[in-house]
Design a protein around this motif. Structure first.
Motif, short mmCIF file in Angstrom:
data_model
loop_
_atom_site.label_atom_id
_atom_site.label_comp_id
_atom_site.label_asym_id
_atom_site.label_seq_id
_atom_site.Cartn_x
_atom_site.Cartn_y
_atom_site.Cartn_z
N HIS A 40 0.83 -1.20 0.00
CA HIS A 40 0.00 0.00 0.00
C HIS A 40 0.86 1.24 0.00
CE1 HIS A 40 0.66 -0.72 4.23
NE2 HIS A 40 -0.29 0.03 4.68
N THR B 23 4.13 10.65 4.36
CA THR B 23 4.03 11.41 5.61
C THR B 23 2.91 12.44 5.50
OG1 THR B 23 6.42 11.17 5.85
CG2 THR B 23 5.36 12.84 7.21
N ASP C 65 5.24 11.75 -6.67
CA ASP C 65 5.48 10.44 -7.29
C ASP C 65 4.95 10.45 -8.71
OD1 ASP C 65 6.75 8.82 -5.27
OD2 ASP C 65 4.87 8.89 -4.16
N ARG D 26 10.01 8.89 -8.03
CA ARG D 26 9.78 10.23 -7.49
C ARG D 26 10.04 11.24 -8.60
NH1 ARG D 26 7.45 11.47 -2.51
NH2 ARG D 26 8.40 13.51 -2.77
N ARG E 255 12.89 8.14 4.34
CA ARG E 255 12.82 9.20 3.33
C ARG E 255 13.90 10.25 3.59
NH1 ARG E 255 7.20 12.31 2.20
NH2 ARG E 255 8.03 14.29 1.46
P1 AMP Z 1 7.26 8.74 3.58
O1 AMP Z 1 6.74 10.12 3.60
O2 AMP Z 1 8.54 8.56 4.33
O3 AMP Z 1 6.21 7.74 3.98
O4 AMP Z 1 7.64 8.42 2.07
C1 AMP Z 1 6.64 8.53 1.09
C2 AMP Z 1 7.20 8.12 -0.24
O5 AMP Z 1 7.68 6.77 -0.17
C3 AMP Z 1 6.16 8.11 -1.31
O6 AMP Z 1 5.92 9.39 -1.86
C4 AMP Z 1 6.76 7.14 -2.31
O7 AMP Z 1 7.76 7.75 -3.08
C5 AMP Z 1 7.39 6.10 -1.40
N1 AMP Z 1 6.45 5.01 -1.13
C6 AMP Z 1 5.73 4.80 -0.02
N2 AMP Z 1 5.00 3.67 -0.12
C7 AMP Z 1 5.23 3.17 -1.35
C8 AMP Z 1 4.75 2.02 -2.07
N3 AMP Z 1 3.91 1.16 -1.52
N4 AMP Z 1 5.22 1.84 -3.34
C9 AMP Z 1 6.09 2.70 -3.90
N5 AMP Z 1 6.57 3.78 -3.26
C10 AMP Z 1 6.16 4.03 -2.00
#
Ligand code: AMP
Ligand code: COA
Length: 630
Positions: free
Chosen positions: A387, A391, A478, A493, A504
């Motif tokens: 999923h 953040t 994304d 990204r 991240r």
């Molecule tokens: P964070 O804010 O640390 O949760 O990172 C969010 C970013 O992680 C998203 O914008 C995506 O680039 C990547 N991400 C999170 N979950 C996924 C997923 N299931 N598949 C691919 N990328 C993901």
């Protein structure tokens, strides 16, 4: 009910649908409506309601007879400790710490920085803040003191609550010296610090500023819950953007409660009383939403795990915890599974445990690669649910809604959008793309409850980062596409954010550090593909004219500077000295092209490139580090 019906019910009456979900929360004063849209593109939810987060997460369960149920199970293989804290005990602990804060003058709206390892007291600290309407900002323990100082200066906290140390498998991390250095560096000085002393390493307290956790709470009467407005910030969580200045993601109270509660059954398919485990850290959004708030709001038991997937003591730790604590739904990052698979490819440790209690595995935080998903599904024998969220959103945007209906899994896709999210794919000029076409993933405004209403003290930056490029939409950062069945596929990204072991990080922040090295004239940091951690940062530096020191020495210093300024979690180890960086004729560094060369994927040389010969120079230098990998 089918997913399509639930999504349709939200689409046909969003306000009514959210008001219905809001019934699951105990309001002091129920909001008159869900959406407050007087100032688009800024939106709020449940603004005129009155409510308390801690009451909903703790007290109401005690009043409803769940007092003796475990709220938190603490399992710490790194300290050889286990504990079970009931809802009734949690209520006492939280009320007492809230009392300690209140007796020192902390009131509604004051900020508190929380800098804690993975111990139950981290949750107690967060809940104690929300009990009295204070706004917490949790900082991950793997960040260096400079990062902590940046957050202190931005949040301007009245106080800091910190642990004396964190435990990494190979070392004890003394938090207190990091905190002291951060306060020294910060322009804003917190009035006081509450220190939770751990027996593994106690800290020296600064007289007049620091107070021992237990002493503080023993001297104050427990505090009652303070009702706050639905749009009152419950917390600020800093996350990486394109520069060294992190973004303070604000979460508003009412929407946070309603949205998180809804996900526990509909996404994670657990009922009150079930044990739910998110193996992350309270310093990340997953830890906020799914270690602390959502499971407690929903009357589940949450597991606070202090350890790693491998090496604490072996790759069977996760399975031991699941079996021992009867975990129903388990959530972690794909990188953890890659680490386990590397050490236990045949799944021998999995077979040693009875995992019949486990119903599904949820993965997020980074791309779930098909190899890992297939391996996990085969060895665990349960559905593996990828999923996607961030953040900023605070809860899943796209998932397989297991508690509504299990949709057919397409490995590599996190499946479909949840109610609240109207997902679109746009080209660079903002035109909507047909299914199957790659573009920027955006969400039509308004974003649903529980997502960020703004950035802390930075509305302009909020608009610039997320709203300005595509008016009327939230830009996720994304890129991907939606297929004919409405499934989302995430490809990359669109900015300079990278994802290292599910963490991240900002390459821009690393470039700012390298640029400070006296011998570095120019630099670029990119994320290169890594089998274990997903991505790893790699720096390219051009030296100042006339520098004739050993390159090895400079490279070592660069790694030390990034570790020292950003923290060990950056995992920054690779630096290449190059003569020149590839650029466009207007001087823009061609980072995407450099990433393609390092990853060994095909690319088209940008027509605007200034000097194509530099591409070969970069490729030659990359070979010295073994890139591209075979
Ligand atoms: P964070 O804010 O640390 O949760 O990172 C969010 C970013 O992680 C998203 O914008 C995506 O680039 C990547 N991400 C999170 N979950 C996924 C997923 N299931 N598949 C691919 N990328 C993901
Ligand atoms: N406090 C202090 N230091 C920390 C830390 C913390 N809370 N967390 C990590 N670090 C340090 C590590 O000790 C390591 O230091 P080192 O360079 O001295 O070895 C460094 O930061 C890098 O950490 P990490 O990238 O996490 O690597 P690792 O080798 O320690 O562990 C994994 C690798 C894959 C096992 C681990 O990253 C993991 O379990 N990740 C899950 C990701 C996750 O929970 N993501 C949240 C979103 S779901």
């Amino acid at each position: 009910m089918a997913y399509r019906d639930v999504y349709g019910a939200w689409q046909s009456d969003p306000d009514g649908w959210w008001m219905e979900q809001a019934d699951a929360i105990d309001w002091v004063r129920k909001p008159s409506k869900a959406l407050f849209d007087d100032h688009p593109p800024m939106y709020e939810w449940f603004s005129d309601g009155l409510v308390n987060t801690c009451y909903n997460a703790v007290d109401r369960h005690v009043e409803a007879g769940r007092g003796q149920q475990a709220a938190i199970i603490y399992d710490s293989p790194v300290t050889d400790n286990k504990a079970r804290i009931t809802y009734a005990e949690l209520q006492q602990k939280v009320a007492r710490l809230a009392g300690a804060l209140a007796s020192r003058g902390v009131t509604k709206g004051d900020r508190i920085i929380v800098y804690m390892p993975m111990v139950p007291e981290a949750l107690v600290a967060m809940l104690a803040c929300t009990r009295i309407g204070a706004i917490h900002s949790v900082v991950f323990g793997g960040f260096a003191s400079h990062e902590l100082a940046t957050r202190i200066d931005d949040a301007r906290p009245k106080a800091v609550i910190a642990g004396s140390c964190g435990i990494e498998p190979a070392r004890t991390v003394a938090y207190k010296p990091l905190l002291d250095a951060a306060i020294d560096e910060a322009h804003h000085k917190p009035e006081f610090c509450i220190i939770f002393q751990r027996e593994q390493l106690t800290a020296d307290l600064v007289p007049g500023r620091d107070v021992d956790w237990h002493e503080a709470q023993d001297k104050a009467p427990p505090a009652d819950c303070v009702a706050v407005e639905g749009n009152h910030p419950v917390y600020v969580l800093y996350t990486s953007g394109t520069t060294g200045q992190p973004k303070g993601v604000v979460r508003a109270t009412g929407g946070h409660l309603v949205a998180l509660y809804w996900t526990m059954k509909n996404v994670y398919d657990v009922d009150p009383g079930d044990v739910f485990w998110a193996a992350s850290d309270v310093g990340w959004v997953v830890g906020h939403s799914y270690i602390c708030y959502a499971p407690l709001l929903h009357g589940n038991t949450t597991v606070v795990f202090e350890g790693k997937p491998v090496g604490t003591p072996d790759p069977g730790t996760f399975w031991r915890v699941i079996e021992e604590h009867n975990v129903r739904s388990f959530f972690t990052a794909p990188t953890a599974f890659r680490a386990i698979k590397r050490e236990d490819p045949e799944g021998e440790y999995i077979r040693k445990h009875d995992l019949s209690c486990l119903r599904a595995l949820y993965l997020a935080g980074e791309r779930a690669d098909p190899d890992t998903v297939n391996w996990a599904a085969e060895k665990l024998g349960v559905p593996v649910i990828d999923h996607w969220w961030q953040t900023e959103t605070g809860w899943p945007v796209v998932t397989n809604p297991m508690g509504i209906e299990k949709l057919p899994v397409k490995i590599g896709s996190p499946t479909v959008p949840l109610p609240g999210y109207d997902l679109r794919i746009l080209d660079h000029d903002g035109n909507e793309l047909e299914p199957g076409h790659l573009g920027s993933i955006v969400i039509k405004l308004p974003l649903p409850p529980g997502t960020l209403p703004t950035l802390w003290n930075a509305e302009d930056r909020f608009r610039k980062s997320y709203l300005d490029h595509f008016p009327g939409y939230y830009e996720t950062g994304d890129a991907g596409y939606i297929d004919e069945d409405g499934y989302l596929w995430i490809m990359a990204r669109t900015d300079d954010v990278i994802n290292v072991a599910g963490h991240r990080l900002s390459t821009g922040a690393m470039e700012e550090v390298l640029a400070d090295h006296p011998d570095v004239a120019e630099c670029a940091v990119i994320g290169v593909a890594d089998e274990l951690k997903g991505q790893l940062p790699m720096g390219f530096i051009c030296l100042t004219k006339g520098v004739d020191r050993s390159h090895d020495e400079i490279v070592t210093e660069c790694a030390a500077m990034v570790r020292d300024r950003i923290g060990p979690v950056a995992a920054y180890r690779m630096t290449l000295v190059v003569d020149r960086l590839p650029k466009t004729r207007s001087g823009k560094i061609l980072r995407r092209t450099m990433i393609s060369i390092a990853d060994g994927v095909e690319f088209k040389l940008p027509a605007t490139i200034d000097d194509p010969a530099i591409i070969d120079e970069i490729a030659d230098r990359l070979k010295t580090l073994g890139y591209p990998r075979a």
